[in-house]
Design a protein around this motif. Sequence first.
Motif, short mmCIF file in Angstrom:
data_model
loop_
_atom_site.label_atom_id
_atom_site.label_comp_id
_atom_site.label_asym_id
_atom_site.label_seq_id
_atom_site.Cartn_x
_atom_site.Cartn_y
_atom_site.Cartn_z
N GLN A 6 0.83 -1.21 0.00
CA GLN A 6 0.00 0.00 0.00
C GLN A 6 0.86 1.26 0.00
OE1 GLN A 6 -3.50 0.21 -0.27
NE2 GLN A 6 -2.80 2.27 -0.75
N VAL A 7 1.92 1.26 0.79
CA VAL A 7 2.83 2.41 0.83
C VAL A 7 3.47 2.61 -0.54
CG1 VAL A 7 5.02 3.23 1.80
CG2 VAL A 7 3.27 2.29 3.30
N LEU B 166 3.19 5.89 -3.02
CA LEU B 166 4.37 6.62 -3.50
C LEU B 166 4.43 6.65 -5.02
CD1 LEU B 166 7.16 5.41 -1.05
CD2 LEU B 166 6.26 7.72 -1.28
N LEU B 167 4.12 5.53 -5.66
CA LEU B 167 4.21 5.46 -7.11
C LEU B 167 3.12 6.29 -7.79
CD1 LEU B 167 5.14 1.70 -7.49
CD2 LEU B 167 6.62 3.68 -7.91
N GLU B 168 1.98 6.44 -7.14
CA GLU B 168 0.92 7.28 -7.70
C GLU B 168 1.38 8.73 -7.81
OE1 GLU B 168 -2.64 6.85 -5.44
OE2 GLU B 168 -3.04 4.84 -6.21
N ARG B 169 2.27 9.13 -6.91
CA ARG B 169 2.81 10.50 -6.96
C ARG B 169 3.93 10.62 -7.98
NH1 ARG B 169 3.76 11.43 -0.73
NH2 ARG B 169 2.71 9.49 -0.32
N VAL C 88 11.67 6.42 -1.51
CA VAL C 88 12.40 5.75 -0.43
C VAL C 88 11.36 5.19 0.52
CG1 VAL C 88 14.00 6.02 1.49
CG2 VAL C 88 14.32 7.38 -0.58
N VAL C 89 11.51 3.92 0.86
CA VAL C 89 10.65 3.28 1.85
C VAL C 89 11.54 2.82 2.99
CG1 VAL C 89 9.12 1.33 2.29
CG2 VAL C 89 8.99 2.51 0.11
N TRP C 90 11.15 3.17 4.19
CA TRP C 90 11.91 2.76 5.37
C TRP C 90 11.32 1.47 5.92
CZ3 TRP C 90 16.36 4.79 7.26
CH2 TRP C 90 16.78 5.99 6.72
N GLY D 56 10.41 0.43 -8.37
CA GLY D 56 9.25 0.46 -7.47
C GLY D 56 8.07 -0.30 -8.05
N GLU D 57 7.84 -0.13 -9.35
CA GLU D 57 6.75 -0.86 -10.01
C GLU D 57 7.03 -2.36 -10.03
OE1 GLU D 57 6.53 1.15 -13.76
OE2 GLU D 57 5.47 2.88 -12.89
N ALA D 58 8.30 -2.74 -10.26
CA ALA D 58 8.66 -4.16 -10.25
C ALA D 58 8.49 -4.76 -8.86
CB ALA D 58 10.11 -4.33 -10.73
N LEU D 59 8.89 -4.01 -7.82
CA LEU D 59 8.73 -4.48 -6.45
C LEU D 59 7.25 -4.63 -6.12
CD1 LEU D 59 9.70 -5.22 -3.64
CD2 LEU D 59 9.97 -2.78 -3.16
N LEU D 60 6.43 -3.69 -6.55
CA LEU D 60 5.00 -3.78 -6.29
C LEU D 60 4.39 -5.00 -6.98
CD1 LEU D 60 2.63 -2.47 -4.87
CD2 LEU D 60 2.29 -1.04 -6.89
#
Length: 103
Positions: free
Chosen positions: A49-50, A54-57, A62-64, A77-81
């Motif tokens: 969800q996080v 982030l990707l919508e923006r 960076v994700v902690w 980020g898209e591949a990780l999602l």
Amino acid sequence: MEPDHQEVVARLSEARYLARCGCNGGTYHLYWDAATFRLTPEGLRFLAQVLEDLLERGGEGVVWLGTVDLRFRQEEGEALLRLLHTGLLPRRSRPGLWPRYVN
């Protein structure tokens, strides 16, 4: 090489994949390059969800995860999602014993 007690549920490459094991009621292990993150199913859904937010923006992010930051470009980020969504799909259960008909 992944441990024997884990089942790989989604893979992007040899160094980037998601595995699940029976530890603590079903723990996910996210392998991302040199890092390994252990997440509960709820934690994995929260991470997805996080990432979506982030990707919508747009752009990079960076994700902690605890005290470790996971930096990624838009494509990463898209591949990780996609990896997380694939790994979270319901798995078909495998019966341990088949029922049998007895007269």
